[in-house]
Scaffold this motif. Structure first.
Motif, short mmCIF file in Angstrom:
data_model
loop_
_atom_site.label_atom_id
_atom_site.label_comp_id
_atom_site.label_asym_id
_atom_site.label_seq_id
_atom_site.Cartn_x
_atom_site.Cartn_y
_atom_site.Cartn_z
N THR A 134 0.90 -0.93 -0.14
CA THR A 134 -0.02 0.17 -0.06
C THR A 134 1.18 1.15 0.08
OG1 THR A 134 0.08 0.37 2.46
CG2 THR A 134 -1.79 -0.93 1.73
N ARG A 135 0.14 2.21 -0.22
CA ARG A 135 0.77 3.83 -0.48
C ARG A 135 2.17 3.57 1.02
NH1 ARG A 135 -4.68 5.95 0.54
NH2 ARG A 135 -4.51 6.66 2.60
N PHE A 136 1.78 2.82 2.29
CA PHE A 136 1.70 3.10 3.79
C PHE A 136 3.36 2.45 3.94
CE2 PHE A 136 -2.23 3.42 4.19
CZ PHE A 136 -2.22 5.36 4.74
N GLY A 137 3.17 1.21 2.76
CA GLY A 137 4.58 0.09 3.18
C GLY A 137 3.75 -1.05 2.54
N TYR A 138 5.07 -1.99 3.21
CA TYR A 138 4.62 -3.35 2.91
C TYR A 138 4.15 -4.34 4.49
CZ TYR A 138 6.85 -3.20 -1.32
OH TYR A 138 7.52 -2.83 -2.64
N HIS A 139 2.54 -4.52 4.22
CA HIS A 139 2.25 -5.38 5.33
C HIS A 139 2.14 -7.04 5.24
CE1 HIS A 139 0.01 -1.36 5.72
NE2 HIS A 139 -0.22 -1.31 5.07
N VAL A 140 2.03 -7.33 6.47
CA VAL A 140 1.78 -8.88 7.04
C VAL A 140 0.39 -9.47 7.14
CG1 VAL A 140 2.83 -11.20 7.56
CG2 VAL A 140 3.81 -9.29 6.24
N ILE A 141 -0.98 -9.53 6.92
CA ILE A 141 -1.64 -9.41 7.98
C ILE A 141 -2.13 -10.79 8.31
CG2 ILE A 141 -4.16 -9.03 7.16
CD1 ILE A 141 -3.09 -7.64 4.57
N TYR A 142 -2.62 -10.38 9.52
CA TYR A 142 -3.36 -11.98 10.36
C TYR A 142 -4.85 -11.69 10.60
CZ TYR A 142 -3.94 -15.34 14.00
OH TYR A 142 -4.83 -16.15 15.19
N VAL A 143 -5.70 -12.39 10.02
CA VAL A 143 -6.89 -12.72 10.23
C VAL A 143 -7.34 -13.68 11.24
CG1 VAL A 143 -8.89 -12.84 10.00
CG2 VAL A 143 -7.72 -12.26 7.97
N GLU A 144 -7.73 -12.66 12.28
CA GLU A 144 -8.19 -13.37 13.73
C GLU A 144 -9.67 -13.94 14.21
OE1 GLU A 144 -6.81 -11.12 17.90
OE2 GLU A 144 -7.37 -9.66 16.13
N ASP A 145 -10.66 -13.50 12.99
CA ASP A 145 -11.74 -14.12 13.46
C ASP A 145 -12.39 -13.36 11.96
OD1 ASP A 145 -14.13 -15.09 13.91
OD2 ASP A 145 -14.26 -14.18 15.57
#
Length: 186
Positions: A134-145
């Motif tokens: 994204t424009r903010f940088g690079y994300h690693v995402i974890y979905v809790e629910d």
């Protein structure tokens, strides 16, 4: 004399207030009207969108994100959330860092499209296997629910609808009275 004038005004205002409250309270709304309103406005007012509860780790480079993903892939499923929180606190450059990357619940349109799409495509308890840019940088995402979209039941909103329809009927009544009244301004 001034006190008597003010008291007379207050009595009229109080009488009017009591009359209007009684009139509002006496307005009846039928079950048919309630159900009709609910059905006509179901999608607009009573639909809850699908939501995801997620965490993220935001870093500056794709290489950093890939390194974190590789670390997380080696973690057993039952320890993944705890490790994710630890890494978020340690490596994330985002403001949610202090909360272990916690973003809370959000619906699809509340986040940047690429981020949102990635989060909604994950199953509960999983991470992104590729960095999300994204424009903010690079994300690693974890979905809790996850919660699927649903409608609020009629029974849960019946009283709110009744109040809303009473107020509408009351406003219509007031308009009718105003049109037939002779109003004097002092």
């Amino acid at each position: 004399e001034e006190f008597k004038k003010e008291l007379k005004k207050l009595k009229k205002q109080l009488a009017l207030k009591i009359f209007l409250k009684q009139k509002l309270d006496s307005m009846k709304i039928t079950d048919r009207e309630l159900k009709s309103f609910y059905n006509k406005n179901r999608d607009l007012m009573f639909k809850q969108p699908a939501e995801v509860k997620a965490r993220h780790i935001l870093v500056k480079t794709e290489a950093e994100a890939k390194k974190l993903i590789n670390q997380l892939r080696k973690v057993p499923k039952n320890k993944l959330e705890a490790k994710f929180i630890e890494l978020a606190k340690e490596h994330s450059i985002g403001p949610s860092k202090i909360d272990g990357g916690e973003l809370g619940w959000f619906s699809k349109g509340k986040m940047i499209p690429t981020f949102s799409e990635a989060a909604f495509n994950l199953n509960k308890g999983n991470i992104t296997l590729k960095p999300v840019r994204t424009r903010f940088g690079y994300h690693v995402i974890y979905v809790e629910d996850k919660k699927s979209g649903c409608y609020i039941s009629f029974d849960k909103v019946k009283e709110k609808i009744a109040q809303q329809l009473k107020v509408k009927k009351f406003q219509e009544y007031l308009e009718k009275v105003k049109k037939s009244a002779k109003i004097k301004y002092y």
